[in-house]
Structures are given as C-alpha cells and as structure tokens.
Write an enzyme that holds these catalytic residues in place. Structure first.
Site, mmCIF file in Angstrom:
data_model
loop_
_atom_site.group_PDB
_atom_site.id
_atom_site.type_symbol
_atom_site.label_atom_id
_atom_site.label_comp_id
_atom_site.label_asym_id
_atom_site.label_seq_id
_atom_site.Cartn_x
_atom_site.Cartn_y
_atom_site.Cartn_z
ATOM 1 C CG ASP A 280 -2.320 -0.907 0.989
ATOM 2 O OD1 ASP A 280 -2.280 -1.696 -0.083
ATOM 3 O OD2 ASP A 280 -2.947 -1.008 1.886
ATOM 4 C CG HIS B 190 -1.041 -5.467 1.858
ATOM 5 N ND1 HIS B 190 -0.339 -4.499 2.533
ATOM 6 C CD2 HIS B 190 -1.918 -5.057 1.860
ATOM 7 C CE1 HIS B 190 -1.082 -3.677 2.612
ATOM 8 N NE2 HIS B 190 -2.201 -3.824 2.529
ATOM 9 C CG HIS C 143 -8.509 -4.773 6.695
ATOM 10 N ND1 HIS C 143 -9.307 -4.717 5.695
ATOM 11 C CD2 HIS C 143 -7.647 -3.886 6.734
ATOM 12 C CE1 HIS C 143 -9.113 -3.639 4.756
ATOM 13 N NE2 HIS C 143 -8.224 -3.293 5.644
ATOM 14 C CG HIS D 189 -4.783 -5.394 4.796
ATOM 15 N ND1 HIS D 189 -5.152 -4.431 3.927
ATOM 16 C CD2 HIS D 189 -5.735 -6.414 4.971
ATOM 17 C CE1 HIS D 189 -6.406 -4.825 3.456
ATOM 18 N NE2 HIS D 189 -6.650 -6.150 3.978
ATOM 19 C CB VAL D 190 -4.349 -4.166 10.391
ATOM 20 C CG1 VAL D 190 -5.130 -3.596 11.592
ATOM 21 C CG2 VAL D 190 -4.995 -5.331 10.068
ATOM 22 C CG HIS D 191 -4.630 1.787 8.158
ATOM 23 N ND1 HIS D 191 -5.379 2.398 7.440
ATOM 24 C CD2 HIS D 191 -3.773 0.623 7.369
ATOM 25 C CE1 HIS D 191 -5.435 1.819 6.212
ATOM 26 N NE2 HIS D 191 -4.450 1.222 6.077
#
Length: 455
Positions: A192, A314, A324, A351-353
């Site tokens: 990302d 990712h 997610h 992926h997970v913020h």
C-alpha cells in the site's frame, strides 16, 4: 513474601525474553491514545512533493535490489518527456567512470498518462561499498549515492527498516522523517504505497507525488517492494480491467533471479537474511504459480549461509484488530504449516492501520475431525508483526478485539515504523517507533533468537 514473588516473577520474565522461549506473559494493549481522525493528504503544491528544476529533470528516483545476491541495484526514475535511460556511476563523487543503460516505459490509466518511467540495472557491484550515481544531463543532472550490502554470509550484520501503508499525509511525512533519522540501511516495505485509488477515478497524479515524497530515502537505499490491495486498481467502471498496472510499470523487482514467474512474488538474499516477498492478492491455492514457486523456494533456503528467514506480505495472518479481521485466514491455512516447518524467523505484514506483535504461535493441528483449532505456543513458529501504520489517508485502525488473545504480545493504535538489527547468526534486535510529540518513541522492542541456529 510479596518481594520474593516479585523477584521470582521478574527473573522468569527476563529468562524467557533472553531465551526467546515459551513463557506465559499476558499481552499488552497500549493505553497510548492518539487522535482517531484521519488526516488528509498533503496538497499537490506541498514542498514535500518538490519537482526538481531544469529541463526534463529526473524525479521520483528510487532503488531496489537488482539480483538475488545483493550485487546489483535497479535504479528507477521518471522524466516528463522522453530521455535516454542512462545511469553513470562510480566510486567517488563527481567521477562517474561506469555507464549502464536500461529500458523506458509509460502507461495510461483512464484520463491520465504517466511520464516516462526508466529502469536501469547496475550489475557486478562490490560489496559494502559506496557508489555515486548521476541521472539526467547538464543543468538537469541529479546526483545520488547508495551503499551496497556486505557479502552474503551467516554473520554479516545488517539493519532493516520496516514500513507499511505509508500514503502521503502529514502523518506519513512524520513516519518518513523519523525513519530518515534511523540506522536503517534498506526498507522492507509491506505494501500500500500511494493510496491514489482512494481518489475519484484512481487519480494517478498521486502516484507521482508519492514518488517524489519517498525519494529522500528511496534514492539512497533500496526499498524492497510488496504489493498491497491499494496497488490492485481494478476499476472496470472506468475501463480499467487489468490489475496492478501503475505499480508494475513504476516499481521493478528482481523476480527472474529467484525463478519466479511474477514480479509480485520473489526472493532476495541480503547480508545474513533470506527475504521472501509474497502476494496476498495473487492466486495462492494449490498448483497455482505462487504456490508452486513458494514450495520450491522454501526448500532451497540454506540457513548455514543465510540464517535469518524473513517473509513479507500485505495481509496479516494473525490480527486482533477489528479492521480487516481474519482477512488473511485462507492464506494462513494454505501456508502456515510451511512457515513453521521452515522455521521462518519473522513475518511482516501491513493492511491493518495499527501495530501488533505476536508471540511465537501456530495453529496447524486442525484436521477436520479433531478440535485442535486454537493458536498455541510453538518454538518453530515465526513472530508475526503487523505494521500497516505508516500514516495514510484512511487513518488509524483504533478498535481492537477484546479480550486480547493470548497469542498477541503487544498492540497499539499508533502510526510509526520499525527497525530490525541483525547482529549475527543467532541474535537480532527488533524495535518499533511510534510517531509521538515530534520525535520517535520506542513503543515495543524484542530480542529474537534465530530459529535455526539458536532454537
């Protein structure tokens, strides 16, 4: 009595950390609170998206490894107009006695046409050496440098930075600036990049601004690329029916060197590390190209030469955030037993913020007819790190599941980056920096013992 209990508990804790073995320690959910609201991207005229002066000056310069052994570098850049794909380089600043040529491409996406994207590979480089290189000509020429890694070997120390889901907000800028002040020598990037697809019609101008933003690091040290979901850019409603178009044109990878059939999954050696990059969004079921390649790849890793086995992807396989949640489950079911059998040391995902680190655990015993479907401590299993906390436009993932699972060692809803310092064949020191109060603060740290040499 209470004092002796405290001393005993402390001694057990220290022993467990020192030996990297199974110790029943309750996981930590950090109580550090940052604002949940997402910050917008920096404006297009931000000085951090600086366009270099001069006619057709090279911009968006970035490096990645160019072969399997670390003796080559791919130099990539963009020019607004056609130009020769030439890099001159040498061992002293201003003296460029070598020349390399490469290829040039461009692409169209909906109503956007890219600049001219150049990729040139510098080969047969000396180990542990500073090289200086020049792009462009005359008044538009730009000069940079990089340091090659030490020779591949079991006791070659090396320091990696780890960043994911960066984007181009002021929070992204904070992460990048903190990393620039770190000892990192190469970035392991877990997917990302630009978040251009968060804009109407996937505004690809945001690929250009992102490339200029990260140039301050990526032009001077390799970034090892992993593709995430925001690189897919599948938009049939506007006529864009292919996938990964922007990413594949802009960011080259040395996939041929590891026998891969796709630039989205590949491997490299760097110092004492063997790094495998996987694609969460390419087919991975049995008999698919990625499945076949990974099976062969794990079998050929020689831990006596590259003791540290690191995997990048990712989508995380273990994630206790509601964001997610369990999206990586099918990937985990397919490959987790392979990672355990290969004694992978650490797996990084984005992926997970938010940030999370697990204990060494596995969930590989379930066989349909039994009930063994719970993660359990496993000394052969990797440590899983979720580090999709670069600071992008979508904001922080601030809600974790409760109670905290036993497998989760530390988690925090903050932006930041990590550093992995490989010391020798047996020990590596890992630490995560949160972006706090204008300076990096160590939020989590962990000594790793190599699964092959010290387990």
């Amino acid at each position: 009595m209470k004092a002796s209990v405290i001393i005993c508990t402390f001694a057990v804790l220290i022993l467990g950390i020192a030996l990297d073995v199974k110790v029943c320690i309750a996981g930590i959910t950090s109580k550090y609170i940052r604002r949940i609201e997402a910050s917008g991207d920096m404006p297009l005229d931000s000085p951090h998206f600086y366009v270099p002066p001069g006619y057709n000056a090279p911009q968006q310069v970035h490096l990645t490894q160019g072969d399997h052994e670390g003796q080559a570098v791919i130099v990539s850049w963009v020019t607004p107009l056609p130009a020769p794909s030439i890099v001159t380089y040498g061992l002293s600043k201003g003296h460029y006695d070598h020349i390399a040529t490469g290829s040039c491409t461009y692409y169209e996406y909906y109503n956007y046409t890219s600049g001219y994207i150049h990729h040139v590979t510098l080969e047969k480089l000396k180990s542990d050496t500073t090289y200086y290189y020049q792009l462009g000509f005359e008044a538009s020429a730009r000069n940079f440098s990089f340091i090659t890694p030490p020779e591949v070997g079991p006791d070659s120390p090396y320091t990696f930075g780890v960043i994911g889901d960066l984007g181009q907000t002021y929070d992204s800028l904070s992460t990048l600036q903190h990393y620039l002040n770190s000892p990192g020598q190469t970035v392991l990037y877990v997917g990302d990049l630009s978040y251009a697809d968060d804009y109407p019609f996937d505004n690809n101008i945001r690929w250009d601004t992102w490339g200029r933003l990260v140039e301050s690091s990526a032009a001077y040290q390799p970034w090892i690329w992993t593709a995430g979901n925001h690189e897919i850019e599948f938009s049939p409603a506007i006529g864009e029916k292919s996938t990964f178009k922007s990413f594949l044109h802009r960011y080259s990878t040395p996939y041929h060197a590891s026998g891969s059939t796709s630039p989205l999954f590949y491997s490299i050696k760097r110092a004492s590390a063997y790094i495998i990059v996987l694609s969460s969004y390419s087919a991975f079921a049995k008999y698919t190209p990625q499945w076949v390649w990974l099976q062969a790849e794990l079998a050929k890793v020689d831990r006596t030469v590259t003791p540290w086995l690191i995997v990048l992807m990712h989508c995380p396989l273990y994630n206790s955030n509601t964001y997610h949640y369990m999206e990586g489950e099918t990937f985990r079911v397919e490959f987790e037993s392979w990672f355990v059998n290969a004694k992978v040391d650490i797996i990084f995902a984005g992926h997970v913020h938010a940030y999370e680190r697990t204990h060494r655990i596995s969930n590989v015993m379930y066989n349909i007819i039994n009930k063994d479907c719970t993660p359990v401590p496993d000394d052969s299993a990797p440590v899983y790190i979720t580090i999709g906390d670069g600071g992008n436009i979508e904001g922080i993932a601030g809600v974790f599941t409760e109670p905290q699972p036993e497998y989760s060692a530390y988690r925090e809803a903050s932006f930041g980056h990590a550093i992995l310092e490989i010391k020798n064949r047996t020990h590596a020191y890992y630490y995560w920096h949160r972006n706090q109060d204008g300076k990096p603060a160590v939020g989590d740290s962990y000594w790793l013992l190599n699964r092959f040499h010290a387990a």
